[in-house]
Design an enzyme around this catalytic site. Sequence first.
Site, PDB file in Angstrom:
ATOM      1  N   GLU A   1       8.383  10.289 -52.317  1.00 55.87           N
ATOM      2  CA  GLU A   1       7.081   9.730 -51.956  1.00 55.87           C
ATOM      3  C   GLU A   1       7.104   8.212 -52.084  1.00 55.87           C
ATOM      4  O   GLU A   1       7.135   7.666 -53.184  1.00 55.87           O
ATOM      5  CB  GLU A   1       5.999  10.311 -52.873  1.00 55.87           C
ATOM      6  CG  GLU A   1       5.906  11.828 -52.839  1.00 55.87           C
ATOM      7  CD  GLU A   1       5.657  12.382 -51.442  1.00 55.87           C
ATOM      8  OE1 GLU A   1       4.721  11.907 -50.771  1.00 55.87           O
ATOM      9  OE2 GLU A   1       6.425  13.274 -51.013  1.00 55.87           O
TER      10      GLU A   1
ATOM     11  N   LYS B   1       4.665  27.192 -67.988  1.00 54.28           N
ATOM     12  CA  LYS B   1       4.608  26.914 -66.542  1.00 54.28           C
ATOM     13  C   LYS B   1       3.306  27.356 -65.883  1.00 54.28           C
ATOM     14  O   LYS B   1       3.289  27.639 -64.689  1.00 54.28           O
ATOM     15  CB  LYS B   1       5.829  27.543 -65.846  1.00 54.28           C
ATOM     16  CG  LYS B   1       7.137  26.983 -66.395  1.00 54.28           C
ATOM     17  CD  LYS B   1       8.368  27.640 -65.821  1.00 54.28           C
ATOM     18  CE  LYS B   1       9.623  26.957 -66.395  1.00 54.28           C
ATOM     19  NZ  LYS B   1      10.864  27.634 -66.010  1.00 54.28           N
TER      20      LYS B   1
ATOM     21  N   HIS C   1     -14.967  -8.397 -51.837  1.00 54.20           N
ATOM     22  CA  HIS C   1     -14.700  -9.781 -51.425  1.00 54.20           C
ATOM     23  C   HIS C   1     -14.825  -9.945 -49.921  1.00 54.20           C
ATOM     24  O   HIS C   1     -15.438 -10.880 -49.433  1.00 54.20           O
ATOM     25  CB  HIS C   1     -13.300 -10.207 -51.887  1.00 54.20           C
ATOM     26  CG  HIS C   1     -13.217 -10.366 -53.369  1.00 54.20           C
ATOM     27  ND1 HIS C   1     -12.029 -10.413 -54.063  1.00 54.20           N
ATOM     28  CD2 HIS C   1     -14.187 -10.482 -54.298  1.00 54.20           C
ATOM     29  CE1 HIS C   1     -12.278 -10.552 -55.354  1.00 54.20           C
ATOM     30  NE2 HIS C   1     -13.588 -10.593 -55.520  1.00 54.20           N
TER      31      HIS C   1
END
Lengths: 402, 402, 402, 402
Positions: C97, C226, C396
Site C-alpha cells: 500500500e 486470531k 486556508h
Amino acid sequence: MDHYFERLKNGTLKLHALEQELPPLEAVKVRRTYLETEQGISLARIGSFTMDIDRAVKRNIENMIGAVQIPVGVAGPLTVKGEFAQGSFYLPIATTEGALVASVNRGCTAISKAGGADVRILRDRMTRAPVFATRDVGHAKEVVDWVTQHQEELRKTAESTTSHGRFLGCTPYVTGTSVYFRFEFDTKDAMGMNMVTIASERLSEVIEAGTGARLVAVSGNMCTDKKPAAINLIEGRGKTVVAGIALSADLVREVFKTESATLAEVNYRKNLLGSARAGSLGFNAQAANVVAAVYLACGQDAAHVVEGSSCITSAELRGDDVYIAVTLPALQVGTVGGGTGLDTQKECLSLLGVSGGGDPPGSHAKKFAEIIACGVLAGELSLLGALGARHLARAHQALGRG
Amino acid sequence: MDHYFERLKNGTLKLHALEQELPPLEAVKVRRTYLETEQGISLARIGSFTMDIDRAVKRNIENMIGAVQIPVGVAGPLTVKGEFAQGSFYLPIATTEGALVASVNRGCTAISKAGGADVRILRDRMTRAPVFATRDVGHAKEVVDWVTQHQEELRKTAESTTSHGRFLGCTPYVTGTSVYFRFEFDTKDAMGMNMVTIASERLSEVIEAGTGARLVAVSGNMCTDKKPAAINLIEGRGKTVVAGIALSADLVREVFKTESATLAEVNYRKNLLGSARAGSLGFNAQAANVVAAVYLACGQDAAHVVEGSSCITSAELRGDDVYIAVTLPALQVGTVGGGTGLDTQKECLSLLGVSGGGDPPGSHAKKFAEIIACGVLAGELSLLGALGARHLARAHQALGRG
Amino acid sequence: MDHYFERLKNGTLKLHALEQELPPLEAVKVRRTYLETEQGISLARIGSFTMDIDRAVKRNIENMIGAVQIPVGVAGPLTVKGEFAQGSFYLPIATTEGALVASVNRGCTAISKAGGADVRILRDRMTRAPVFATRDVGHAKEVVDWVTQHQEELRKTAESTTSHGRFLGCTPYVTGTSVYFRFEFDTKDAMGMNMVTIASERLSEVIEAGTGARLVAVSGNMCTDKKPAAINLIEGRGKTVVAGIALSADLVREVFKTESATLAEVNYRKNLLGSARAGSLGFNAQAANVVAAVYLACGQDAAHVVEGSSCITSAELRGDDVYIAVTLPALQVGTVGGGTGLDTQKECLSLLGVSGGGDPPGSHAKKFAEIIACGVLAGELSLLGALGARHLARAHQALGRG
Amino acid sequence: MDHYFERLKNGTLKLHALEQELPPLEAVKVRRTYLETEQGISLARIGSFTMDIDRAVKRNIENMIGAVQIPVGVAGPLTVKGEFAQGSFYLPIATTEGALVASVNRGCTAISKAGGADVRILRDRMTRAPVFATRDVGHAKEVVDWVTQHQEELRKTAESTTSHGRFLGCTPYVTGTSVYFRFEFDTKDAMGMNMVTIASERLSEVIEAGTGARLVAVSGNMCTDKKPAAINLIEGRGKTVVAGIALSADLVREVFKTESATLAEVNYRKNLLGSARAGSLGFNAQAANVVAAVYLACGQDAAHVVEGSSCITSAELRGDDVYIAVTLPALQVGTVGGGTGLDTQKECLSLLGVSGGGDPPGSHAKKFAEIIACGVLAGELSLLGALGARHLARAHQALGRG
C-alpha cells in the site's frame, strides 16, 4: 401551607429544604401539594403510601413527594438445589408488564417437576476501579509497580474502612497515561457499592501519596458499574452464578407443548447466532425481565439491572432430552442496606427467607443470588418454549389446512 | 379462607386460579394470606396498596399479592429546549438509592441556570426481528430477495394489524442458514413492543408462505430487546435522542466547585478511555440511574433500562467553557399502554404533561423522551462535577497539609 | 515431468505427495508447472524465489509452488526509550500500500525530534484456553475447584512439556456446562502458540483424568486466538505494551503543519467517539497498517494482526503541547520459530537487532515488541496529523478564496 | 556509493530522497547497502527480488530496500458453486505457519467430495465515514437534515470523482456534537478505499459549504476501516458473503475421522459459547488464517485481515449429517489496484482466474470473494474436525488403557 407556597414561589425557600422546617411527612405533603397547585394536576395516589417515611427520607430519597406502587405477583413454587438456597420458593415479581409472572411461573413448574434446578456461585466480588492520571507511560508503569509491591499495605488500608468487608486484591490496567486499579471486595450480605467506594477513596489517597499519580475519578468505568461491559461478562462483578436443569422429552412436551430439539434450536438461532450478529453482550431471551422484576420487588438498585441481566443461555440436546443453563456473571445483590429496609421490599425478601444479614455473614445474599438465577432459568425455559410452540402451532395449522 | 387454603395445599386449587373463583381483591388477599401462613411471615405492607386492582390484574400482573412502594422524589426545575418539550419540568424520580435525586437536582440547576438544554430526536422506530431457518445459504439469499421484492405487500400486511402504527421498512441479515428481518415501525405514543410483535407474527406468516423459510422465533435477538447490543447503539431502537448544554467556566465553578477542564478530563479518562478498555457498550457515568428512576416512576418497562441507558457522554472544552452532551440511541418509551395506566405512574406522567396519547399522535412520547434525555444530561453533569470536585477537595487538603 | 502430470491428472499421485518422490525444489517445480499447464497460466514469477527451500518445506508451508514477494521499505530512524529497546532503529515495513512507509516515516521524524518515545511492557503472557464439557453445573463447579486445588501439579505438568516456557497460572470460566481454563505462559523469545498448545493438551489430559470432564477442544476461543475479543483488550495476550510521547506545539507545527489541539480533537472525535458509536474494539487510526507491515517483514504470523492491532490511542493537551500514547494489549511476537527463520524475514529482524533468541531469554521478543509499539505510535501521530492538516488546508483555501 | 553514504550520514541527503538522484534500482541498492554498513548486517536476501521495481516504487512502497519472500502453497481443488465463481479452484496460500495449507487442503477435500460449497454475496458496498464538528446538538440535527434533503446532489458530486464507482447512499449518525456520514459505494473490481476516500473528501467539502459543519477527519472510524467493529459485523463493509455445505455422516467420518455431532459440539462450545463469554466479535475457529494467507498471496491490503476475518461459523445437525456455514460480513477485496499489480501477486490472482478487471465490471472481485469464503469454510471444517478427532483419539486411548 400558603405561607410555604409563597416562599417556594419567590425562591426564598428551596423545594429540597422543606425538611429543615417541617417533619418529613409534612414536608412531603407541602412539596407534593405545591407541585399539584403549580401544575394544576393531582398527585393524590402518589401521596397515598404507607412506608416508614423517616427511614425513606433519611436513606433512600430526597425531595420526596410520595411513592409509586408497582404490583407484585408470585411465581412458584420454584425448587432450588443450590449450596445456599435449598427447597421451594415463591419468587416475588414486581412488574407492570402483563404475562411476565405467568411466563416465569410456567418455567418454575417445569423446573420443579424436573426435581429442581442446580445452581452454583462461582465468584463473589464487588469491584470499584478508580482512574489516575500519570505524567507519562513510564510513570504509569511505576505506579503499577508500586501498587503491586504494596498489596499488604493496601489490604490493611482497605479493611480499616469497613467492619464487614474483605479486600480480595486488585488488578491494574494502564491505558496511555491513565492507570486503573480494579479493587475487589467480599462485601458479605451488602450489595456493597458504598463500602467499596469508601474503601477505594481511601486507597486512592494512599496511592496518590505513594506514587505521585493524581486521582481523576474514584470510578474510572473499569468497575464497570451500571454500563454493559465485557469486563463484567468475562471476570464477573458481584456474584457470578450458573443454574441449570435437565428436562426430559416428556416434560418438555407436557409443560411447553414442544420438543427438546425445538428449545435447542430457538436458543441456537436466537440467543447465540442472533446475539452474535447483533454485536450483543447478552445471549439470552428475557433475563432482564426476571432480574428487573425481582430487583424491584426486593429493594435492589434498579440501575443494576444493566449488568445483573448479563446472561448467556445454553441449551444442549442429550438424546431426546435437553439440558438448559443460564450463566449470570454479574448479579449484584444485597439483603441489607439500600432499598432492602423499606417495608414492602423487606417483606419480599422475607418471602424468600433472606431479609437482613445472614448467618454466617454473606449467606443471605448468596442464597438470594442462587434463587434469582433459578428464576432467570425459569424465564428462559418459558420463553424458549413459547417461541418454539408458537411455531409448532403454526406448523400444525398449516398441516391442518393442507 | 381456610377452605381455599386446604385446596391450595392439597393442590386441587392452583394459586393462579383464585381469580376464577373470587373477585380480584379477594383473590389477592387469599393468595397473600396463604403465603403468609405457609411461610410464617407477614406481607401486610405489600397488602396495603391503593391501586385500581381490576386494571392491574387484567393488564399488568398475574398471581398478584399486592404492591411494592418505591419512594418518588422530584428533581428540577429542569429547563428543556426541545422540538416537543419546551419549558421547565419537575422530573419524577422513583428510587431507593439515597443521593440520586440530589445529584440529578444539582445537574438540573446547572442546566436551568445555563438557559436550558438543547435536545433533538434523530430517529424514532421500534423494531422486532424474527429469525427463520432456511435449507441452505442459497435458499437464504432467495428468502432475502423475495422479501426485498415484496416490501409493499409486507407494508400492507403490517399495517393491517394496527390502527396506530406505521411500517417503516425492514433490514435483512443472513447468518449461515438463519435469516433475520429487522422490522421497523413508528408506534406513536406507545412504546410499541406488543404492536410490533403482533405485526411481526403476521409478517412472518406471509414470509413463510412466500418463501418456504421456517419461522424459528418471532424474536431472533437482532431486535435487540432487553439485551445490550451494538446494533441498538449504532442504529437505534425506539428513540435516538441527543441532548447538550454549554456551561460557562463561572457556572461550572458556581454549581460544581470545579473547572471545565476537570469535567472534560473526567469524561475523557473515565467515560471514554475507561469504557473503551473495559469492552463496554456504555460510555457514560450514570445514565442508568436516571433512566431507571424515571422509567419506574412513569410506568415504563423496567427491563428496558438495559438499552434505554445506552449512552455516550461527550465533553468538549471551548476556551474556558465546556459543552457536554449525551447521546441516547435506544430510549424505548410510551405514554399509553403497559404500566402507564396505573394510578401512581399516570400521575408521574401527568407531572410532565405527557399522560396518555398526544396530539398529534406520538408527540407525548417524543416530549417524554426529550425530557428524559435532559434528565440524563443533568445526571451526567452532576456526577462528572462530583468526581472532579472530590479530587480538587483532596488536592486542597494536600496543599493545606503542606 | 509429463510422467508426473499424468499421474497427477488421473489421481494416482496427489499434489501434496510430490515431496515423497522428489527433492523439494523439484517437487515445487513439478507442482507449479502442473498448475501452469492445467490452468493455462504462467507462475514464473512465483517460481523465482531465493529462499532456503528445505527449511520452508519442512516448517513453513505445504504444497509449495513458490513465493510471493512483498516490497520492503524502511521508516526511521525511530528513537526508542524502552526497558529493552534503547536507541535508534530503522523499522522494516513490508506492504503493497503506497504511502504507508512515508506516513510512518513522518511519525518517526516527530518522535525522534522530540527525543524518543517512552515505551513499557506491562504484561507478558501467551494464553490457551481449552474447553471441557461437564455433566451439569454442579459438576462444572467441581471441575473448577479441582483445578484450583491442583495448581502446583498442573504447573509441573505444564513445564514438563517445554524446556523454555514457564507456566504462570490459569483462570477458570464456566458458561453453563462448558468449562474453560485460560492457561498463561511466559514463552520467552518465542511467540509461543505451539508451546502453549502442547502444554495445554497435556494439561487437559490431567484435568480429564482428575475430574471426569471431557475435553471438547484444546482451544475454546477464550484464548482468544486470531479473533477480536474484549478478553484480550482487557487482560492482554502476548505482550501488553504502551508507548507515549510529548510533542511541543512547535514540533507539531513543524512536522505536521497543524496544532496540538487539532491532533487531540481528531483523536477524540474519530478514535474515541467514532469507535465507541461503531461498537468497535479498536480505538485508533491505523495501528493495523503498521502492525501488519512489520509482522510481514519480520516473519510473524499474519493472522495475529487481528489481535496485534488492538490499540487504544490517547491524546491529551498540556497547555499548547500534546501527549499522545498507544496502548497495545495483545502484541504476540517472537524472534525464534515460525516464519522468523526464513531468509528475508531473518534479515528484517537483524535490522532491529533481534534475530534469534535473546540473552537473557525473552529479551529479544520484548525489545521487538517495544519497537513495534513505537512504530505504531509513529503511525498514529502521522495519520492524526494528516487528517488534521488536511482540514486546515481546506480552511486556508476557504479563507484564501474569501 | 561512498559519496551517497557520506551525505546520508551527515544528513544532507535523506534516505527517502535517493530516488530523486538515482534510478529506482540503484536507489534501492544504495539505501540497502547503507543500512547494511551502518548496522553491520547483511540484507542480501532482501535484495534478491525479481519484481518490477518501477511499478513498486511508484505505487506500492517508499524507502524501498528490497522484498520479503513469503512461501506460497496451494489448497485444492476446491469446488465452488457461487453466482460468480463456479468450478474447481486451487487456492494460493501465502503463509509462514506450517500445517495451514494442509489444514485448508483437507477442508477442500471434504467440500469437493460433498459436491461443492454454495456461496452467495448478500451485500457489496465499500464505506467511508467522515466526522464533522457542529456547534451544538441542534446544529447537528440541521446538518443531518440538510444531507438527507440533498441526496441527489451528493450522489452527483460523489460520482463526479470516479469513472468506475457508484454512490449507494449514506447513513447519518450523531454523537453529541459530532456528526458522521457513512457513505456507501459500489467500487466494482477495486477494493475501493482510495476511490471512496477521494469521493468522501469532495462530499465533505459540499457538506461543509452547505451546513457550516466543520470537517474534523475524512475518516471518523464509523467506516470502520482496519479496526474490529460491530458496525461491520452487522451492516457489512466490502462484501458480505455466506458459504455453506452439507456433509454426510459418512463423509465426516472418512475425511475428518469424527462424527457430525462432534463438529457441531465443537462449534457450539468453542465458536459460539466461548466467543460469547470472551466478549469477542469473531465466532469462528481460524477464519483469519485463511483470509490472511489468501490476501497476502493475492496482493490485498494485509491490514484488512482485521475486518476480512470477521466470521460467524454455524453448524447444525440434520439427523446424522451436518450443515456448516461461514458468514463473512466484511470481505474487502479487489482484483485491480493496490498490490494486485505486483508480479507474483498477479500470478496468484490469475491462478483463480480473477486477475484484473472483470466483465462485467465487479465480477472478478465478486468471484474472488466467493472463492475466499469457500476457502474459509474449508479451514473451519478442517479445524473443527481436527479438534473433534483429537479428542476422540484421546477417548480411544483412554478406553484402550481401561
